[in-house]
Design a protein around this motif. Structure first.
Motif, PDB file in Angstrom:
ATOM      1  N   GLU A   1       0.911  -1.379   0.128  1.00  0.00           N
ATOM      2  CA  GLU A   1       0.016  -0.016   0.155  1.00  0.00           C
ATOM      3  C   GLU A   1       0.754   1.354  -0.088  1.00  0.00           C
ATOM      4  O   GLU A   1       1.800   1.398   0.601  1.00  0.00           O
ATOM      5  CB  GLU A   1      -0.867  -0.184   1.157  1.00  0.00           C
ATOM      6  CG  GLU A   1      -2.148  -1.074   1.191  1.00  0.00           C
ATOM      7  CD  GLU A   1      -3.252  -0.724   2.114  1.00  0.00           C
ATOM      8  OE1 GLU A   1      -3.287   0.462   2.494  1.00  0.00           O
ATOM      9  OE2 GLU A   1      -3.669  -1.579   2.536  1.00  0.00           O
TER      10      GLU A   1
ATOM     11  N   GLU B   1      -3.679   3.446  -0.932  1.00  0.00           N
ATOM     12  CA  GLU B   1      -3.965   2.656  -2.165  1.00  0.00           C
ATOM     13  C   GLU B   1      -3.056   1.222  -2.437  1.00  0.00           C
ATOM     14  O   GLU B   1      -1.915   1.107  -1.953  1.00  0.00           O
ATOM     15  CB  GLU B   1      -3.738   3.359  -3.699  1.00  0.00           C
ATOM     16  CG  GLU B   1      -4.563   4.520  -3.741  1.00  0.00           C
ATOM     17  CD  GLU B   1      -4.290   5.471  -5.132  1.00  0.00           C
ATOM     18  OE1 GLU B   1      -3.897   4.678  -5.873  1.00  0.00           O
ATOM     19  OE2 GLU B   1      -4.782   6.635  -5.145  1.00  0.00           O
ATOM     20  N   THR B   2      -3.656   0.236  -2.812  1.00  0.00           N
ATOM     21  CA  THR B   2      -3.057  -1.044  -2.919  1.00  0.00           C
ATOM     22  C   THR B   2      -2.377  -1.232  -4.261  1.00  0.00           C
ATOM     23  O   THR B   2      -3.131  -0.830  -5.405  1.00  0.00           O
ATOM     24  CB  THR B   2      -4.190  -2.425  -2.829  1.00  0.00           C
ATOM     25  OG1 THR B   2      -4.865  -2.082  -1.785  1.00  0.00           O
ATOM     26  CG2 THR B   2      -3.325  -3.610  -3.155  1.00  0.00           C
ATOM     27  N   HIS B   3      -1.218  -1.475  -4.189  1.00  0.00           N
ATOM     28  CA  HIS B   3      -0.237  -1.579  -5.665  1.00  0.00           C
ATOM     29  C   HIS B   3       0.424  -2.987  -5.742  1.00  0.00           C
ATOM     30  O   HIS B   3       0.272  -3.886  -4.623  1.00  0.00           O
ATOM     31  CB  HIS B   3       0.799  -0.717  -5.582  1.00  0.00           C
ATOM     32  CG  HIS B   3       0.079   0.652  -5.582  1.00  0.00           C
ATOM     33  ND1 HIS B   3       0.058   1.363  -6.675  1.00  0.00           N
ATOM     34  CD2 HIS B   3      -0.071   1.637  -4.564  1.00  0.00           C
ATOM     35  CE1 HIS B   3      -0.243   2.590  -6.474  1.00  0.00           C
ATOM     36  NE2 HIS B   3      -0.664   2.779  -5.323  1.00  0.00           N
TER      37      HIS B   3
END
Length: 155
Positions: A134, A138-140
């Motif tokens: 994160e 936001e998740t990446h």
């Protein structure tokens, strides 16, 4: 798309990525190969000269044999080095040819709108999907695509 608009720039990027010092390494390999070839020619002249001096009686046989052995050892070493240099140069040229092949394949698919299985198999060697992480909530996930012919191309 870089493959379509500037294939030369993409080729340079791929070759640089495959071997950061590819151009310099190739130049150095060629220069070393020229030096080895020059020394091999010199050794041949030295052997002939030593033999002629021995036949004329200018050089004792024991010294001639000693020099001939030394020249032969160096010649063998230089021939081995020449073989290795030639193999390295061929590998560099194969990298360039593989890159050219890949660029030709990629250009064929420049306007591709949907990726089907046969196309994927022709273009991609493997795909690596990294762990989730994160950043700012936001998740990446890192995804690396390794293409046939050229490997990973980080654009």
């Amino acid at each position: 798309m870089l493959a379509q608009n500037s294939p030369a720039a993409l080729k340079e990027k791929i070759l640089a990525q495959k071997n950061a010092a590819s151009l310099e390494q190739t130049k150095a390999l060629r220069a070393t190969l020229v030096a080895v070839d020059k020394r091999l020619a010199e050794l041949e002249k030295l052997v002939v000269s030593a033999y002629e001096d021995k036949v004329k009686g200018v050089m004792p046989e024991a010294l001639c044999v000693q020099l001939m052995n030394r020249y032969e050892d160096e010649r063998r070493s230089k021939l081995e080095q020449r073989t290795q240099l030639t193999a390295q140069l061929e590998a560099t040229q194969e990298d360039e040819q593989a890159t050219d092949e890949w660029l030709a394949v990629i250009r064929d698919y420049a306007q591709l709108e949907e990726l089907d299985r046969p196309t994927l198999l022709r273009l991609v060697k493997r795909i690596e999907v990294g762990e989730k992480y994160e950043i700012a909530g936001e998740t990446h996930r890192d995804v690396k695509i390794y293409y046939n012919f050229v490997g990973y191309v980080g654009l």
